[in-house]
Design a protein around this motif. Structure first.
Motif, PDB file in Angstrom:
ATOM      1  N   PRO A 173       9.917   7.516   7.224  1.00 18.64           N
ATOM      2  CA  PRO A 173      11.134   7.835   6.471  1.00 18.64           C
ATOM      3  C   PRO A 173      11.415   6.794   5.383  1.00 18.64           C
ATOM      4  O   PRO A 173      11.436   5.595   5.648  1.00 18.64           O
ATOM      5  N   ALA A 174      11.606   7.298   4.160  1.00 15.09           N
ATOM      6  CA  ALA A 174      11.869   6.434   3.002  1.00 15.09           C
ATOM      7  C   ALA A 174      10.814   5.342   2.850  1.00 15.09           C
ATOM      8  O   ALA A 174      11.091   4.286   2.305  1.00 15.09           O
ATOM      9  N   ILE A 219       8.504   8.991  -2.844  1.00 16.59           N
ATOM     10  CA  ILE A 219       9.127   9.004  -1.523  1.00 16.59           C
ATOM     11  C   ILE A 219       9.213  10.432  -0.990  1.00 16.59           C
ATOM     12  O   ILE A 219       8.865  10.705   0.171  1.00 16.59           O
ATOM     13  N   ILE A 220       9.662  11.343  -1.838  1.00 10.91           N
ATOM     14  CA  ILE A 220       9.811  12.740  -1.408  1.00 10.91           C
ATOM     15  C   ILE A 220       8.464  13.340  -1.041  1.00 10.91           C
ATOM     16  O   ILE A 220       8.288  13.930   0.038  1.00 10.91           O
ATOM     17  N   PRO A 270      20.661   5.639  -0.475  1.00 12.17           N
ATOM     18  CA  PRO A 270      20.075   4.617  -1.345  1.00 12.17           C
ATOM     19  C   PRO A 270      18.575   4.839  -1.456  1.00 12.17           C
ATOM     20  O   PRO A 270      17.973   5.510  -0.604  1.00 12.17           O
ATOM     21  N   MET A 271      17.978   4.272  -2.504  1.00 12.44           N
ATOM     22  CA  MET A 271      16.549   4.461  -2.710  1.00 12.44           C
ATOM     23  C   MET A 271      15.819   3.124  -2.678  1.00 12.44           C
ATOM     24  O   MET A 271      16.085   2.252  -3.492  1.00 12.44           O
ATOM     25  N   LYS A 297       7.869   1.666   6.635  1.00 12.92           N
ATOM     26  CA  LYS A 297       6.705   0.886   7.057  1.00 12.92           C
ATOM     27  C   LYS A 297       5.814   0.547   5.880  1.00 12.92           C
ATOM     28  O   LYS A 297       5.301  -0.570   5.768  1.00 12.92           O
ATOM     29  N   GLU A 298       5.641   1.512   4.998  1.00 11.00           N
ATOM     30  CA  GLU A 298       4.776   1.294   3.839  1.00 11.00           C
ATOM     31  C   GLU A 298       5.363   0.249   2.893  1.00 11.00           C
ATOM     32  O   GLU A 298       4.639  -0.553   2.303  1.00 11.00           O
ATOM     33  N   GLN A 299       6.680   0.270   2.762  1.00  7.69           N
ATOM     34  CA  GLN A 299       7.337  -0.717   1.915  1.00  7.69           C
ATOM     35  C   GLN A 299       7.145  -2.124   2.477  1.00  7.69           C
ATOM     36  O   GLN A 299       6.876  -3.076   1.743  1.00  7.69           O
ATOM     37  N   ALA A 300       7.273  -2.262   3.802  1.00  5.56           N
ATOM     38  CA  ALA A 300       7.070  -3.560   4.443  1.00  5.56           C
ATOM     39  C   ALA A 300       5.641  -4.039   4.237  1.00  5.56           C
ATOM     40  O   ALA A 300       5.397  -5.234   3.989  1.00  5.56           O
TER      41      ALA A 300
END
Length: 230
Positions: free
Chosen positions: A211-212, A201-202, A121-122, A215-218
Motif C-alpha cells: 500500500p502506497a 503508486i496507483i 497524502p502522497m 515497503k518499496e519506499q523504505a
C-alpha cells in the motif's frame, strides 16, 4: 516607475506570455482539466495570473492578452477577465513565501486527483520526487474561502527550502494540488513529477506493490539515501 509603466514592463509582458504557454501545456498533458486550475507568478509587487474559467470557457487555449495582472488588493490592472476564486490561496502564498518562490500552480492533475478524492497524502516513491518529501493533505476548506489559503500556507511552513530549491506541494481534499515553486518552469516540472509519482503508486498495485509503496519506499531510501544530491 509608475503603475502603468510597471504593468507594461518587459518582465510583465514576458511573464504573461510564458504563463499562457504553461497553461496550454498543462491542459495538453492532463495536468489540469476544464473544471479548473490556475497559475500565478509574482513580478515585483504585482501578480500575473490566469483568468477565472480558463478551463471551462477557454479550454486553456489562452494567449498573452488573456492573462491578468493584479495587485495584492485584488485589483485587475490589465486584462478583461475576472480573478479566480482561489486568489486567496495564491496571494497568501506569495505574501508569505516571497523570499523562496515566485510561482504558484493549482492543478487538477489526473493521477494526483485520486489522492485528492481519497483525501490521502502522497509519499515520494521515485528518486526524482525525493526532494519534495511526502505531499500532505490539508484540512478541508471551501475553494473560495480565505481559510483554504490559511491551511495551504500552514502546510508549507517548514518546507521553505524545498520551495527555494525546486517546489513544495499540498493536496486540498476533494479539490486538487496547490504547489509553489522557485519559478514557473520549476513549478510546472514539479506538477508533472507529482502526477507521475501518483500514477506509479496507483499502477504499482497491479504489480503487487505494498500500500502506497511503503515497503518499496523504505527500500529506496535504504539504497540511495546515503548518496548526496548534486
Amino acid at each position: 516607475m509608475t503603475v502603468q509603466e510597471n504593468v507594461n514592463s518587459d518582465a510583465i509582458l514576458q511573464t504573461r506570455e510564458h504563463l499562457a504557454y504553461i497553461g496550454r501545456m498543462m491542459f495538453e498533458r492532463n495536468l489540469t482539466d476544464s473544471a479548473g486550475g490556475n497559475i500565478s507568478v509574482r513580478v515585483g509587487n504585482l501578480v500575473v495570473m490566469s483568468p477565472s474559467l480558463a478551463g471551462q470557457k477557454r479550454q486553456w487555449q489562452i494567449n498573452t492578452e488573456d492573462v491578468l495582472v493584479v495587485d495584492f488588493e485584488r485589483n485587475v490592472l490589465v486584462g478583461d477577465g475576472l480573478i479566480t476564486r482561489e486568489t486567496n490561496v495564491h496571494l497568501a502564498l506569495h505574501q508569505n513565501f516571497s523570499d523562496y518562490g515566485t510561482a504558484v500552480i493549482h492543478s487538477h492533475a489526473r493521477n494526483l486527483m485520486v489522492f485528492a478524492a481519497m483525501a490521502k497524502p502522497m509519499p515520494a516513491v521515485l528518486e526524482a520526487n525525493r526532494k519534495f518529501g511526502d505531499t500532505p493533505v490539508v484540512e478541508y476548506a471551501p475553494a473560495h474561502s480565505p481559510k483554504l489559503g490559511e491551511n495551504i500556507v500552514a502546510s508549507m511552513r517548514g518546507r521553505e527550502q524545498r520551495i527555494a530549491k525546486h517546489a513544495a506541494g499540498s493536496i486540498a481534499p476533494w479539490h486538487g494540488l496547490f504547489l509553489m515553486g522557485k519559478d514557473l518552469d520549476a513549478a510546472f516540472d514539479a506538477v508533472e513529477r507529482f502526477d507521475t509519482n501518483a500514477y506509479c503508486i496507483i499502477m504499482g498495485q497491479n504489480l503487487g506493490a505494498s500500500p502506497a509503496f511503503e515497503k518499496e519506499q523504505a527500500h529506496m531510501e535504504e539504497v540511495i539515501g546515503g548518496y548526496s544530491e548534486e
